[in-house]
Design an enzyme around this catalytic site. Structure first.
Site, mmCIF file in Angstrom:
data_model
loop_
_atom_site.group_PDB
_atom_site.id
_atom_site.type_symbol
_atom_site.label_atom_id
_atom_site.label_comp_id
_atom_site.label_asym_id
_atom_site.label_seq_id
_atom_site.Cartn_x
_atom_site.Cartn_y
_atom_site.Cartn_z
ATOM 1 N N HIS A 359 0.797 -1.222 0.000
ATOM 2 C CA HIS A 359 0.000 0.000 0.000
ATOM 3 C C HIS A 359 0.833 1.276 0.000
ATOM 4 O O HIS A 359 0.418 2.278 -0.560
ATOM 5 C CB HIS A 359 -1.014 -0.038 1.142
ATOM 6 C CG HIS A 359 -2.186 -0.869 0.760
ATOM 7 N ND1 HIS A 359 -2.222 -2.220 0.999
ATOM 8 C CD2 HIS A 359 -3.315 -0.570 0.062
ATOM 9 C CE1 HIS A 359 -3.352 -2.710 0.494
ATOM 10 N NE2 HIS A 359 -4.024 -1.733 -0.074
ATOM 11 N N ARG A 466 -10.111 5.239 -0.498
ATOM 12 C CA ARG A 466 -9.629 4.302 0.530
ATOM 13 C C ARG A 466 -9.812 4.953 1.899
ATOM 14 O O ARG A 466 -8.940 5.679 2.371
ATOM 15 C CB ARG A 466 -8.158 3.961 0.307
ATOM 16 C CG ARG A 466 -7.884 3.059 -0.893
ATOM 17 C CD ARG A 466 -6.416 2.633 -0.940
ATOM 18 N NE ARG A 466 -6.176 1.557 -1.875
ATOM 19 C CZ ARG A 466 -5.815 1.724 -3.154
ATOM 20 N NH1 ARG A 466 -5.671 2.930 -3.652
ATOM 21 N NH2 ARG A 466 -5.602 0.668 -3.921
ATOM 22 N N ARG A 502 -15.150 3.233 -0.032
ATOM 23 C CA ARG A 502 -15.001 1.849 0.399
ATOM 24 C C ARG A 502 -15.020 1.811 1.921
ATOM 25 O O ARG A 502 -14.371 2.631 2.569
ATOM 26 C CB ARG A 502 -13.681 1.292 -0.126
ATOM 27 C CG ARG A 502 -13.414 -0.105 0.399
ATOM 28 C CD ARG A 502 -12.257 -0.739 -0.307
ATOM 29 N NE ARG A 502 -10.982 -0.199 0.154
ATOM 30 C CZ ARG A 502 -9.812 -0.590 -0.344
ATOM 31 N NH1 ARG A 502 -9.770 -1.470 -1.327
ATOM 32 N NH2 ARG A 502 -8.690 -0.077 0.119
ATOM 33 N N GLU A 600 -12.312 -9.327 -5.370
ATOM 34 C CA GLU A 600 -10.881 -9.349 -5.050
ATOM 35 C C GLU A 600 -10.359 -10.738 -4.765
ATOM 36 O O GLU A 600 -9.165 -10.937 -4.622
ATOM 37 C CB GLU A 600 -10.602 -8.498 -3.805
ATOM 38 C CG GLU A 600 -11.104 -7.092 -3.879
ATOM 39 C CD GLU A 600 -10.538 -6.242 -2.771
ATOM 40 O OE1 GLU A 600 -9.458 -5.679 -2.954
ATOM 41 O OE2 GLU A 600 -11.180 -6.155 -1.702
ATOM 42 N N ASN A 623 -5.468 -5.754 -7.589
ATOM 43 C CA ASN A 623 -4.233 -5.957 -6.812
ATOM 44 C C ASN A 623 -4.360 -7.222 -5.966
ATOM 45 O O ASN A 623 -3.478 -8.081 -5.965
ATOM 46 C CB ASN A 623 -3.973 -4.779 -5.865
ATOM 47 C CG ASN A 623 -3.978 -3.462 -6.594
ATOM 48 O OD1 ASN A 623 -3.715 -3.425 -7.787
ATOM 49 N ND2 ASN A 623 -4.285 -2.391 -5.894
ATOM 50 N N ASP A 624 -5.466 -7.302 -5.246
ATOM 51 C CA ASP A 624 -5.666 -8.497 -4.419
ATOM 52 C C ASP A 624 -6.036 -9.694 -5.268
ATOM 53 O O ASP A 624 -5.571 -10.799 -5.015
ATOM 54 C CB ASP A 624 -6.747 -8.234 -3.357
ATOM 55 C CG ASP A 624 -6.161 -7.523 -2.156
ATOM 56 O OD1 ASP A 624 -5.076 -7.930 -1.720
ATOM 57 O OD2 ASP A 624 -6.767 -6.560 -1.679
ATOM 58 N N ARG A 634 1.468 -9.949 -2.390
ATOM 59 C CA ARG A 634 1.751 -8.688 -3.085
ATOM 60 C C ARG A 634 2.804 -7.845 -2.379
ATOM 61 O O ARG A 634 3.314 -6.868 -2.918
ATOM 62 C CB ARG A 634 0.439 -7.881 -3.234
ATOM 63 C CG ARG A 634 -0.172 -7.478 -1.915
ATOM 64 C CD ARG A 634 -1.585 -6.961 -2.088
ATOM 65 N NE ARG A 634 -1.656 -5.531 -2.264
ATOM 66 C CZ ARG A 634 -2.800 -4.834 -2.325
ATOM 67 N NH1 ARG A 634 -3.964 -5.463 -2.274
ATOM 68 N NH2 ARG A 634 -2.792 -3.536 -2.474
ATOM 69 N N CYS A 671 -10.646 -0.970 -10.176
ATOM 70 C CA CYS A 671 -9.937 0.078 -9.443
ATOM 71 C C CYS A 671 -8.581 -0.393 -8.936
ATOM 72 O O CYS A 671 -7.947 0.274 -8.137
ATOM 73 C CB CYS A 671 -10.791 0.592 -8.288
ATOM 74 S SG CYS A 671 -11.242 -0.697 -7.126
HETATM 75 C C1 PEP Z 1 -7.187 -3.972 -4.922
HETATM 76 O O1 PEP Z 1 -6.997 -4.909 -4.162
HETATM 77 O O2 PEP Z 1 -7.000 -4.018 -6.158
HETATM 78 C C2 PEP Z 1 -7.656 -2.679 -4.394
HETATM 79 C C3 PEP Z 1 -8.021 -1.717 -5.191
HETATM 80 O O3 PEP Z 1 -7.637 -2.524 -3.040
HETATM 81 P P1 PEP Z 1 -6.308 -2.341 -2.175
HETATM 82 O O4 PEP Z 1 -5.152 -2.141 -3.116
HETATM 83 O O5 PEP Z 1 -6.522 -1.157 -1.295
HETATM 84 O O6 PEP Z 1 -6.218 -3.612 -1.425
HETATM 85 MG MG MG Z 2 -7.767 -4.860 -2.125
#
Ligand code: PEP
Ligand code: MG
Length: 751
Positions: A359, A466, A502, A600, A623-624, A634, A671
């Site tokens: 993050h 976020r 979120r 996710e 991302n997740d 990650r 996103c």
């Molecule tokens: C994701 O997981 O792609 C996402 C947008 O949320 P975060 O990166 O905050 O986990």
């Molecule tokens: Mg996420």
């Protein structure tokens, strides 16, 4: 054996430089393995295995004897990348004789390769005079030793490169993972978790007398805290525990401990660093003791050390000055550390831990701060105040750059400035393909600074706010009213555009300092919706704050992170409806906002239709989703190469989510960071994503990419890509189409 292994690794870890690390290795291994020779050969700059340390061969051969890549038994071990165990080494066809080593006396040979990240760094060899075959246990021990030491050697080698610069600065290069694109040239400011003895940056001091006084004051303050604590707890402690406080105070009064520290301060070293070194040495001494009672005292020494260090750091932090071109360096940078540096002074960041989708890297991209993550071999404690070049495109950094390198990177910075200027003109143009297919570009936000940047770049909405970021920057949960004010600011800034809020998504690599979640496996643990459903009081306060904030604006959507089962969606909806009706009863004039689900985790991909039917929209958190589909953390630089956003499994999942959502008449956005990649954005548009949401920094680049291609071309590219068997061929396939100057220019200068 395990104890010997542990204690050797511990000793080697504490070595001051590579040479002493190797000397410790050879002498300790020789002793533990009861053999007559142990030697370490490392690959040098001339691509030869150089004898770097030996216990048993002629010492004068060190630094003299070397073998080519496939030469001798040492080269043979390296080429085969496996141990070679010989009873009569001289009889082997690969055997090579070096008179300067005095080696002819030794018959038995056991060599193990030292491999770090698939790269052979060298070979560890033991030899024995009498003809004997080392047994399986010996072989296993040497392999274990080499595997454990590989990382330590790689690290010591990197530290060595840096240490030489102490007197005469010379450029050194360290590799990591690309965190946020861009290039920065500036001065390192090392920031560490408070009271971490192993992370205290090396600082020199000019005013030794003042530092000595400062140190004495720190000791006095720590003494007071410990004795107050002892007094407070007196009634609750047993005699043995009370004695511990007495022992701590005695240690602080111990003149020899203090004088070890003051000696180092007198050499011009900061009190925090001097103290941490002395404490770590004492801790090691206690840990190595045979008596279990004394060995346990190591923990007490560490505890005392941390308490005093906290005092020393607290006072030092108060007068920390940030240079104009600060490059923040830390073992594990966090969002709250970022908040400590004045924004106008921060030009770059380097984190030893973490990877490109941590993050803190996402925040860095949002802020446009060039960042290198996962610089695992960087001896970060030693770089304070040094000049650094951060290359966030390639994920490398340089310490004390040469004039030539500096010039090269200054030219790149200039090129970047030109590119950004060129893209500014796109702000008011629509995001549409050359055949007039329109796709809205939204932004991901969290910091207040994002608002201005997003509006300046022509964002048409917020696809992900976020909410945990304001939570991360505090020392307690924000109250409902505090939250309402923060959310209102977001909603007002973007109105009438939509803002997707979120609900709190903590856990994983986002831990609130005041609500720590300590788990073995945090990304598979208590995160996102799982935490908030277990704490309805936190969830309800947040939702109430959001609903109140939207009064009169009605431009808000609520989005739920980490949904794995329909029941989680249903439970969250019940709570949201409850908060909504309560507020209506309290007299608020609000509307029920659309409620959406983040896709996710793989389970949600397979239930995307059901989730779409029960909610108002879907949004993909790629991302997740990528980390869970590919089973790649990650946050872990060790497996960064395996985190492949263009893996066919990821692309097929993304395609199937769009189909599921659309078959239910639901809109679907994305996103995750993928949406901000110009090449990926073209694929996502062709897949049919209704909205692409990304960091504000990348938005103009994505818009420029989309305005340069037709929907027909994008669909043809997608068709081709979806037939590819692996991520590499997907990239090749993308390159062949996107290799036009209008595209390559967007991917950043060649550094
Ligand atoms: C994701 O997981 O792609 C996402 C947008 O949320 P975060 O990166 O905050 O986990
Ligand atoms: Mg996420």
């Amino acid at each position: 054996m395990l104890n010997s292994l542990r204690s050797i690794v511990q000793e080697v870890n504490a070595a001051r430089d590579l040479q002493s690390a190797l000397d410790i290795i050879v002498s300790r291994v020789k002793k533990v393995m009861k053999t007559e020779v142990c030697s370490a050969y490392l690959l040098d700059a001339n691509k030869r295995y150089l004898l770097m340390a030996t216990d048993g061969l002629n010492a004068s051969a060190v630094g003299q004897v070397s073998l080519g890549l496939d030469e001798g038994l040492v080269g043979y071990v390296a080429v085969r990348e496996e141990p070679i165990n010989l009873e009569q080494a001289t009889a082997h066809p690969k055997y090579q004789y070096f008179p300067e080593t005095g080696e002819e006396r030794f018959s038995s040979f056991l060599g193990a390769p030292i491999i770090h990240h698939r790269e052979v760094l060298g070979v560890l060899v033991i030899q024995q005079h009498e003809q004997r075959r080392f047994d399986e246990g010996d072989e296993a021990f040497l392999i274990t030793m080499s595997a454990q030491l590989a990382g330590v050697i790689a690290h010591a080698r990197a530290t060595g490169a840096l240490k030489n610069m102490g007197q005469q600065a010379t450029e050194a290069k360290f590799s990591g993972v690309a965190g946020a694109p861009g290039v920065a040239i500036g001065k390192a400011v090392v920031i560490s978790q408070a009271a971490d003895l192993r992370a205290v940056p090396f600082r020199q001091v000019d005013d030794i007398a003042a530092e000595l006084t400062f140190f004495q004051a720190g000791l006095v303050a720590a003494r007071e805290t410990i004795s107050d604590l002892g007094e407070q707890l007196k009634s609750r402690l047993n005699t043995q525990e009370q004695a511990l406080f007495g022992a701590y105070l005695a240690m602080l009064d111990d003149a020899s401990l203090a004088s070890e520290v003051t000696d180092r301060i007198c050499e011009g070293i900061s009190s925090a660093y001097a103290w941490s070194e002395v404490i770590l040495e004492h801790e090691r001494t206690f840990s190595a003791m045979n008596d279990p009672y004394l060995r346990e005292r190591a923990a007490d020494v560490r505890d005392l050390g941390q308490r005093v260090l906290a005092h020393l750091q607290e006072s030092a932090d108060q007068d920390r000055v940030y240079p104009d071109n600060t490059i923040l360096v830390g073992e594990e940078l966090t969002a709250s550390m970022l908040g400590e540096v004045p924004q106008d002074k921060l030009v770059g960041m380097v984190s030893v831990q973490g990877s490109s989708n941590s993050h803190v890297a996402i925040l860095a991209r949002a802020m446009g701060v060039p960042t290198v993550m996962g610089a695992v071999d960087l001896p970060f404690r030693q770089v304070e105040a040094r000049e650094l070049v951060v290359d966030g495109y390639r994920g490398v950094l340089y310490t004390d750059p040469s004039a030539n390198l500096r010039k090269h990177y200054e030219a790149i910075c200039e090129e970047e400035r030109e590119l950004v200027k060129g893209l500014e003109a796109l702000k008011d143009l629509p995001c549409e393909t050359t055949d007039n297919y329109r796709v809205p570009l939204w932004v991901n936000t969290g910091l207040m600074a994002d608002v201005v940047r997003s509006l300046e770049r022509g964002a048409e909405g917020v696809g992900l706010y976020r909410t945990e970021i304001p939570f991360l920057l505090r020392d307690r949960f924000p109250s409902e009213e505090e939250q309402r004010a923060i959310y209102r600011e977001q909603l007002v800034a973007f109105a009438p555009h939509t803002v997707t809020m979120r609900t709190l998504d903590v856990g994983g690599d986002k831990s609130l300092p005041y609500f720590p979640i300590d788990e073995e496996n945090p990304f598979l643990g208590w995160r996102g919706i799982r935490v908030t459903l277990d704490h309805p009081e936190i969830f309800l306060a947040q939702v109430r704050a959001m609903l109140k904030a939207s009064e009169g604006l009605n431009n808000m959507r609520i989005m739920l992170p980490m949904i794995t089962s329909l029941s989680e969606l249903e439970s969250a909806k019940v709570l949201i409806h409850r908060a909504f009706h309560e507020l209506l009863e309290e007299g608020y004039q609000i509307e029920l906002p659309p409620i959406g689900v983040m896709i996710e985790v793989p389970a949600a991909v397979y239930q995307a239709r059901e989730l779409a039917r029960r909610s108002d929209f879907l949004s993909v958190g790629s991302n997740d989703l990528t980390q869970y589909l590919l089973a790649v953390d990650r946050n872990n630089p060790q497996v960064a190469d395996l985190y492949q956003a263009f893996h066919p499994a990821v692309l097929h999942a993304l395609q199937s989510i769009v189909e599921a959502a659309h078959s239910e008449g639901s809109s679907v956005s994305i996103c995750g960071e993928l949406a901000g990649d110009p090449g990926a954005a073209v694929l996502l548009l062709a897949m049919g994503y209704d909205v692409l949401s990304m960091n504000a920094t990348n938005l103009p680049k994505v818009k420029s990419a989309i305005r340069g291609i037709s929907l027909v071309e994008a669909k043809a590219l997608l068709e081709d890509v979806m037939r590819q068997p692996d991520a590499e061929s997907v990239s090749r396939c993308m390159e062949s189409v996107l290799n036009r100057p209008s595209f390559t220019r967007l991917l950043g200068p060649k550094t």
